[in-house]
Motif scaffolding. Structure first.
Motif, short mmCIF file in Angstrom:
data_model
loop_
_atom_site.label_atom_id
_atom_site.label_comp_id
_atom_site.label_asym_id
_atom_site.label_seq_id
_atom_site.Cartn_x
_atom_site.Cartn_y
_atom_site.Cartn_z
N VAL A 32 0.85 -1.19 0.00
CA VAL A 32 0.00 0.00 0.00
C VAL A 32 0.89 1.24 0.00
O VAL A 32 1.77 1.39 0.85
CB VAL A 32 -0.93 0.01 1.23
N GLY A 33 0.64 2.15 -0.94
CA GLY A 33 1.38 3.40 -0.99
C GLY A 33 1.19 4.23 0.27
O GLY A 33 0.33 3.93 1.11
N PRO A 34 1.97 5.30 0.45
CA PRO A 34 1.97 6.07 1.71
C PRO A 34 0.59 6.60 2.07
O PRO A 34 -0.15 7.07 1.21
CB PRO A 34 2.94 7.22 1.42
N HIS A 84 -0.33 11.45 -3.74
CA HIS A 84 0.64 10.35 -3.77
C HIS A 84 1.11 9.94 -2.39
O HIS A 84 1.58 8.83 -2.20
CB HIS A 84 1.84 10.74 -4.63
N GLY A 85 1.06 10.86 -1.41
CA GLY A 85 1.37 10.50 -0.04
C GLY A 85 2.81 10.65 0.39
O GLY A 85 3.17 10.25 1.51
N TYR A 86 3.66 11.24 -0.43
CA TYR A 86 5.09 11.30 -0.11
C TYR A 86 5.52 12.63 0.54
O TYR A 86 6.70 12.89 0.66
CB TYR A 86 5.92 11.03 -1.36
N ALA A 87 4.56 13.47 0.96
CA ALA A 87 4.88 14.76 1.59
C ALA A 87 4.31 14.77 3.00
O ALA A 87 3.39 15.53 3.33
CB ALA A 87 4.30 15.90 0.77
N ILE A 132 6.79 3.58 3.40
CA ILE A 132 7.16 4.57 4.41
C ILE A 132 8.29 5.47 3.91
O ILE A 132 9.03 5.11 3.00
CB ILE A 132 7.56 3.92 5.75
N ILE A 133 8.41 6.64 4.55
CA ILE A 133 9.40 7.64 4.17
C ILE A 133 10.22 8.02 5.39
O ILE A 133 9.66 8.27 6.47
CB ILE A 133 8.72 8.91 3.60
N THR A 172 13.17 6.00 -1.35
CA THR A 172 14.42 6.74 -1.61
C THR A 172 15.59 6.32 -0.72
O THR A 172 16.24 7.16 -0.09
CB THR A 172 14.18 8.27 -1.46
N VAL A 173 15.87 5.03 -0.68
CA VAL A 173 16.96 4.52 0.17
C VAL A 173 18.32 5.08 -0.26
O VAL A 173 19.18 5.35 0.59
CB VAL A 173 16.97 2.98 0.14
N LYS A 174 18.51 5.29 -1.57
CA LYS A 174 19.78 5.85 -2.04
C LYS A 174 20.10 7.15 -1.32
O LYS A 174 21.27 7.45 -1.03
CB LYS A 174 19.71 6.10 -3.55
#
Length: 631
Positions: A131-133, A146-149, A184-185, A316-318
């Motif tokens: 499931v996306g963020p 999108h859930g990434y903020a 997760i972020i 964004t593990v990099k």
């Protein structure tokens, strides 16, 4: 202890605001009352993942969609009819702009909507849902679907539902024998503060901050933890939460990344307006976590315990670095094991060329985007890549200097479509079915995905042949339930069509994958083929598109299953295919266990006689754009 509850928009906050909140401490305490948690899968290579963006999947109002027991559900949104509904959102043509602009706004998908479609996923053959963020986004911005903020890491965004909805979804999924992985972020938050003088570009130095943003988005608050005794209006919509992250040294404050491969810029810079969180040194040895990293570890331990999650996909593990990633993986694995989840799954999004090395160095279970896997998985079924370009990525003896061909069986998550398509770059984004006869070859592509090494993942809508194209990310994020930005340039029509031929064939293939261990755990060999039974070689792309059978074997415990796809979307193809000489005797018979499509293609044999050519071989046919398996 943090016990004061901060109101938001006139209502009481529903969840904790600090990692020191009594509820958080209770769930994470070793002395808390025993609780029965869902056990981890014994092997993640046995799983078939399905990835969705919550805003774009379901709102629970799809009329005629089948529930968990196969009963039609009444709703407000009719099933898409390709004859009458294709393009209904862009007719007349002046409506095209409206449809396009809706693609970057919330559409209305919810956690309850996802729960209503667990039966659909179960019948497709899915065993793990990614499931996306879903965490609370920066308020007052309808473009953050999108859930990434993230603005509050301890709360669910109201667009998606509540924390109780998440827990209910996971519990219902477990009853359907579906595991749940949450996106997760850690690398960044949303745009929660402003620099003095406006946004900055990375230059290797820190910049002064004007202040945290208030609930209206203005940087009127001092850049320090909020005073809870005189908190601003709608405090939960201000700054960042949990409160421990409001410390100024949470952020690197060095401006936005310009060069995405420049060290240390890609580790310390902001993602455009998304603010970089300082996690600690890149080096994993003798690592010391920052307070921000320790806080985020507590946050994500809390969600494991609260919702009974089975895994995380880390964004964004990099840009996190090996040190913080190893600390996170170790911390979460140890906590999950302490509550009975001994094989908790942590997969990292690792772009660039260090994916294998990152998995090895950090203790991640697996990575996404390894060594051009996705690009070649996309191109091979269309005849635009050499089969060896894909299969050699899994050959550890040459690429990874490992001793086993099967090392990658559980170290990489593979998928054709996804929500970013980083490998295509720029604004050239599209789904597999949008070009090069992809609609005719998608079953072959999904079969290649599911029946080769790695942990396969289906991106929502691929099983319904979504053809998103248009350039940017928005066009590959269509709303499965229709909304104002539905697939095939439509609106107000849903796509939960279990009569779709691709859906039905995927279901059959998934059942065979679960039945036969070689298809999940076996070694993998690209096979030589021959048109005349004399001259054998690996199929290769010469000039234009390669229209050929591509065959491979999966071997496990001396059992071989032969798989083959046909990259020719128009004609049936027949070739001799090499098989393992040690496992098969001359004139032995291999039996068909799967073939598709079958209509009008009677030349697909039920049995293949082993021939003493090229040591051992069989002669098989594959329908146009089709897939066959023999055992």
């Amino acid at each position: 202890m943090f016990e004061k509850q901060i109101p938001t928009s006139g209502e009481a906050a529903s969840g904790p605001r600090s990692v020191n909140d009594p509820e958080v401490k209770r769930l994470l305490s070793k002395n808390s009352a025993p609780q029965s948690y869902h056990p981890s899968p014994s092997a993640w290579e046995d799983q078939l993942l399905y990835f969705l963006l919550p805003d774009r999947f379901s709102n629970g109002e799809e009329d005629g969609a089948l529930d968990g027991v196969g009963k039609p559900f009444p709703g407000q949104i009719r099933l898409f009819n390709p004859k009458t509904d294709n393009g209904n959102a862009i007719t007349p043509p002046e409506n095209s702009k409206i449809w396009e602009e809706n693609g970057i706004r919330f559409q209305g998908g919810t956690l309850k909507g996802i729960k209503s479609k667990l039966g659909y996923l179960k019948r497709l053959g899915i065993t793990a849902l990614w499931v996306g963020p879903i965490f609370k986004q920066v308020p007052n911005d309808e473009h953050l679907y999108h859930g990434y903020a993230v603005q509050d890491f301890l709360e669910i965004d109201h667009h998606f539902g509540t924390r109780e909805d998440l827990r209910d979804l996971v519990a219902a999924a477990h009853k359907q024998e579906i595991n749940v992985i949450l996106d997760i972020i850690l690398n960044h938050s949303g745009d929660v503060f402003a620099y003095k003088g406006g946004e900055k570009q990375w230059s290797g130095r820190s910049y002064d901050v004007e202040g945290f943003r208030d609930s209206s988005g203005k940087p009127t608050l001092q850049f320090r933890p909020l005073d809870l005794d005189s908190s601003p209006k709608n405090a939960q919509d201000c700054a960042i939460w949990p409160i421990e992250l409001q410390a100024p040294n949470t952020f690197t404050c060095e401006g936005a990344i310009s060069n995405w491969d420049n060290y240390p810029e890609f580790l310390r810079g902001d993602f455009l307006s998304l603010k970089d969180i300082g996690l600690g040194s890149d080096a994993p040895d003798n690592f010391t976590p920052t307070k921000a990293l320790r806080t985020l570890c507590e946050v994500y331990k809390y969600w494991i315990a609260y919702a009974d999650l089975d895994g995380y996909r880390i964004d964004t593990v990099k840009h996190m670095g090996d040190g913080p990633t190893r600390y996170l993986a170790t911390t979460l694995h140890e906590f999950a094991s302490s509550i009975g989840k001994d094989n908790f799954f942590i997969v990292g999004e690792v772009t660039g060329g260090r994916a294998f090395e990152t998995v090895e160095a950090t203790g991640l279970n697996a990575a996404l985007g390894i060594g051009n896997v996705q690009e070649n998985l996309w191109k091979l079924p269309k005849g635009d890549a050499n089969p060896a370009d894909y299969f050699d990525l899994f050959r550890n003896a040459t690429y990874l200097k490992k001793g086993s061909h099967a090392w990658t069986r559980n170290k990489v998550v593979t998928m054709i479509d996804d929500h970013d398509q980083v490998w295509r770059g720029g604004m050239n984004k599209a789904r597999f079915c949008s070009e090069s006869q992809g609609d005719k070859l998608v079953l072959a592509a999904l079969a290649l995905n599911m029946m080769t090494l790695g942990i396969p993942c289906i991106y929502y809508g691929t099983e319904q042949q979504f053809d998103g194209t248009g350039g940017s990310d928005r066009y590959i994020r269509e709303a499965m339930f229709g909304g104002s930005f539905g697939a095939f340039r439509s609106k107000d029509r849903h796509f939960f069509n279990e009569d779709n031929a691709v859906f039905q064939e995927i279901s059959k293939i998934c059942a065979l994958r679960q039945r036969y261990a070689p298809l999940r755990r076996g070694r993998q060999y690209l096979r030589e083929i021959s048109g005349d039974g004399k001259n054998f070689g690996v199929p290769m792309k010469l000039g234009g598109r390669m229209q050929s059978i591509v065959a491979w074997s999966r071997i496990f415990a001396d059992e071989e299953i032969l798989c083959a796809i046909n990259t020719d979307a128009n004609y049936i193809t027949t070739v001799h295919v090499t098989i393992d000489a040690e496992l098969h005797a001359d004139r032995e018979v291999l039996k068909l266990i799967y073939a598709s499509p079958t209509n009008g293609h009677g030349r697909v044999s039920e049995e293949l006689a082993v021939q003493n050519v090229n040591r051992r071989a069989v002669k098989l046919s594959v329908p146009p754009g089709g897939f066959v398996m023999y055992k």
